[in-house]
Scaffold this active site. Structure first.
Site, PDB file in Angstrom:
ATOM      1  CB  CYS A  42       4.334 -18.509  16.205  1.00 34.43           C
ATOM      2  SG  CYS A  42       4.063 -17.270  14.931  1.00 34.43           S
ATOM      3  CG  ASP A  54      -4.830 -10.176   2.006  1.00 30.03           C
ATOM      4  OD1 ASP A  54      -4.575  -9.375   1.070  1.00 30.03           O
ATOM      5  OD2 ASP A  54      -4.245 -10.149   3.100  1.00 30.03           O
ATOM      6  NE  ARG A  98       2.895 -13.193   6.473  1.00 28.36           N
ATOM      7  CZ  ARG A  98       2.488 -12.351   7.406  1.00 28.36           C
ATOM      8  NH1 ARG A  98       2.801 -12.551   8.677  1.00 28.36           N
ATOM      9  NH2 ARG A  98       1.796 -11.274   7.077  1.00 28.36           N
ATOM     10  CE  LYS A 125      -5.132  -7.040   5.628  1.00 28.36           C
ATOM     11  NZ  LYS A 125      -3.850  -6.437   5.162  1.00 28.36           N
ATOM     12  NE  ARG A 129      -2.539   0.401   5.110  1.00 29.12           N
ATOM     13  CZ  ARG A 129      -3.140   0.795   3.989  1.00 29.12           C
ATOM     14  NH1 ARG A 129      -2.674   1.833   3.306  1.00 29.12           N
ATOM     15  NH2 ARG A 129      -4.189   0.143   3.537  1.00 29.12           N
ATOM     16  CE1 TYR A 148      -3.867  -2.257   0.615  1.00 31.00           C
ATOM     17  CE2 TYR A 148      -2.477  -3.313   2.262  1.00 31.00           C
ATOM     18  CZ  TYR A 148      -3.617  -3.308   1.480  1.00 31.00           C
ATOM     19  OH  TYR A 148      -4.487  -4.362   1.547  1.00 31.00           O
ATOM     20  CB  CYS A 155      -2.283 -20.578  13.520  1.00 25.33           C
ATOM     21  SG  CYS A 155      -2.191 -19.371  14.851  1.00 25.33           S
ATOM     22  CG  ASP A 181      -5.076 -15.544   3.002  1.00 27.27           C
ATOM     23  OD1 ASP A 181      -5.919 -14.787   2.492  1.00 27.27           O
ATOM     24  OD2 ASP A 181      -4.215 -15.166   3.819  1.00 27.27           O
TER      25      ASP A 181
END
Ligand SMILES: *Cc1c(COP(=O)(O)O)cnc(C)c1O
Length: 437
Positions: A135, A340, A144, A347, A126, A123, A139, A303
């Site tokens: 992590c 996305d 990713r 998005k 940003r 964008y 998950c 996704d």
């Protein structure tokens, strides 16, 4: 539901019997005892997979590793664990090995839109800045997934420095979104250093951190961490609750610490088949979030990453959920539902239709109850012609304060000053014929 404290103690006992429940609240202890294999998982939860199932799970593990904190594991209800939303989000399923024809390793082209390692600049104003690739809990629905457990993509200090340089050299970047992996896997000192560096860049207005720690390891939100974050305001934190069962006393305490430190909190939920594809579950979740000062920010359509087929719902399910939320509950309890775009389009918000028809001076709208109404537009609205010469305009935007950049996309087509009439795909036959002439 049996007493949660009781279950915690049971799991602690199964880990190291001499240790007491006080260590439970120590995040480093939690990480040291993260569950990475099937045997430990079975032992701690008190369940058993049969041989055939086990083989399938092992095959999945070879491709996508497993890691669950004892805390998150303790939220699984063993009685019906196969349908448990915590189990489904954290424990490998053989379905992850199914690759649909449309699946992609990097569906969001994050690696493509990357000017330097670790930065995705998609964008205008940003950037997404990956500062960690680990992590505390993997998950199963991670977008990713391609990078999970990949030691080659751990951002080292020199990578992070290059990212910081990129941001410093690109004055249009006013918002930096720290992500990963989970940025809160880094030490307080290292985070403090990154935040200090970013804060020293004059054009960086806000820094956001995306972390699932309040959900999967809430004890990471220590007073020390909060003290570090507070020094670098404005800091926003976005977290990732997917189910009401994740909102526990411990996660509430973590959210309270962050909110009390003046950090605006947001939440990104992923719509997951079999986990939360129910408007009653999500409405309950969003209500619990706002009670804890967390604003539901995005609801994501799952996704097209490899290994996520079994989690995907139809888009219609998402729109149906939005229909049950908008108007039915507080506006701030309703997130934006977004897809996305594959290929790096970013998005795209998706909504039920509220604008039904339109004439030269009226719009016809419907509300959440089905009331159809008309809104009469003004007879004499004098639009302000914008040639971006603010000094000659009666509106009082003082542009010396507002740095401005090129307008893009549909906004450019709408603008007065740009003469472009259309956005045309480059690779149409028609355009190719033009090039030949
Ligand atoms: C989601 C995302 C952002 C932030 O988008 P917002 O809509 O501002 O929250 C920025 N960069 C990338 C690459 C993203 O995927």
């Amino acid at each position: 539901m049996e007493s949660y404290e009781g279950r915690q103690q049971e799991i602690v006992d199964r880990i190291e019997s001499e240790e007491t429940v006080t260590l439970w609240h120590n995040w480093e202890w939690q990480l040291r005892h993260s569950v990475n294999d099937i045997d430990t998982f079975q032992r701690l939860l008190g369940v058993k997979f049969d041989e055939e199932e086990r083989e399938e799970i092992e095959k999945t593990l070879d491709k996508f590793p497993l890691s669950i904190t004892p805390y998150y594991l303790s939220l699984i209800e063993a009685e019906d664990f196969r349908n448990d939303p915590i189990f489904m989000q954290s424990f490998p399923s053989p379905h992850e090995l199914m690759v649909a024809v449309d699946d992609m390793e990097d569906p969001l082209s994050e690696d493509h839109d990357s000017p330097v390692a670790g930065i995705t600049h998609r964008y205008p104003d940003r950037v997404l800045f990956h500062i960690s690739n680990v992590c505390s809990m993997y998950c199963r629905h991670c977008t990713r997934k391609r990078k999970v457990g990949d030691i080659d993509s751990i951002p080292v200090k020199s990578d992070v420095l290059r990212g910081i340089d990129y941001i410093a050299n690109n004055p249009q970047v006013r918002d930096v979104l720290l992500s990963g992996g989970d940025p809160f896997m880094l030490s307080d000192e290292y985070l403090d250093w990154i935040l200090t560096e970013l804060r020293s860049i004059p054009h960086v207005e806000v820094i956001r951190i995306g972390s699932r720690m309040p959900v999967v390891l809430p004890y990471r939100i220590t007073n020390g961490l909060v003290e570090v974050l507070k020094k670098h305001h404005p800091i926003w934190v976005n977290t990732h609750f997917n189910h009401p069962r994740e909102v526990t006393a411990s996660s509430k305490a973590a959210l309270k610490k962050l909110a009390d430190a003046g950090i605006p909190l947001g939440n990104q939920t992923v719509l997951l088949a079999g986990v939360n594809d129910c408007y009653r579950i999500l409405k309950k979740l969003f209500h619990m979030l706002v009670q804890n000062r967390v604003r539901p920010y995005y609801l994501y359509q799952c996704d097209l990453s490899e290994g996520l087929t079994h989690f995907r719902t139809s888009v219609g399910k998402g729109i149906e959920i939005m229909e049950h939320l908008i108007g039915h509950t507080s506006g701030f309890a309703v997130p934006s539902y977004v897809i996305d775009a594959p290929g790096g389009g970013g998005k795209i918000p998706v909504m039920p239709n509220y604008l039904i028809s339109w004439s030269t001076n009226k719009v016809i709208l419907r509300n959440y109850e089905g009331v159809i109404t008309s809104y009469k537009e003004p007879d004499s609205y004098e639009p302000i012609y914008c040639d971006r010469k603010c000094d000659d305009c009666k509106l009082q935007l003082k542009l010396d304060e507002a740095e401005e950049f090129r307008s893009v996309g549909i906004a450019r087509l709408l603008s007065d000053f740009d003469k472009d009439l259309s956005l045309i795909p480059e690779d149409t036959d028609r355009m190719e014929r033009r090039n030949v002439e």
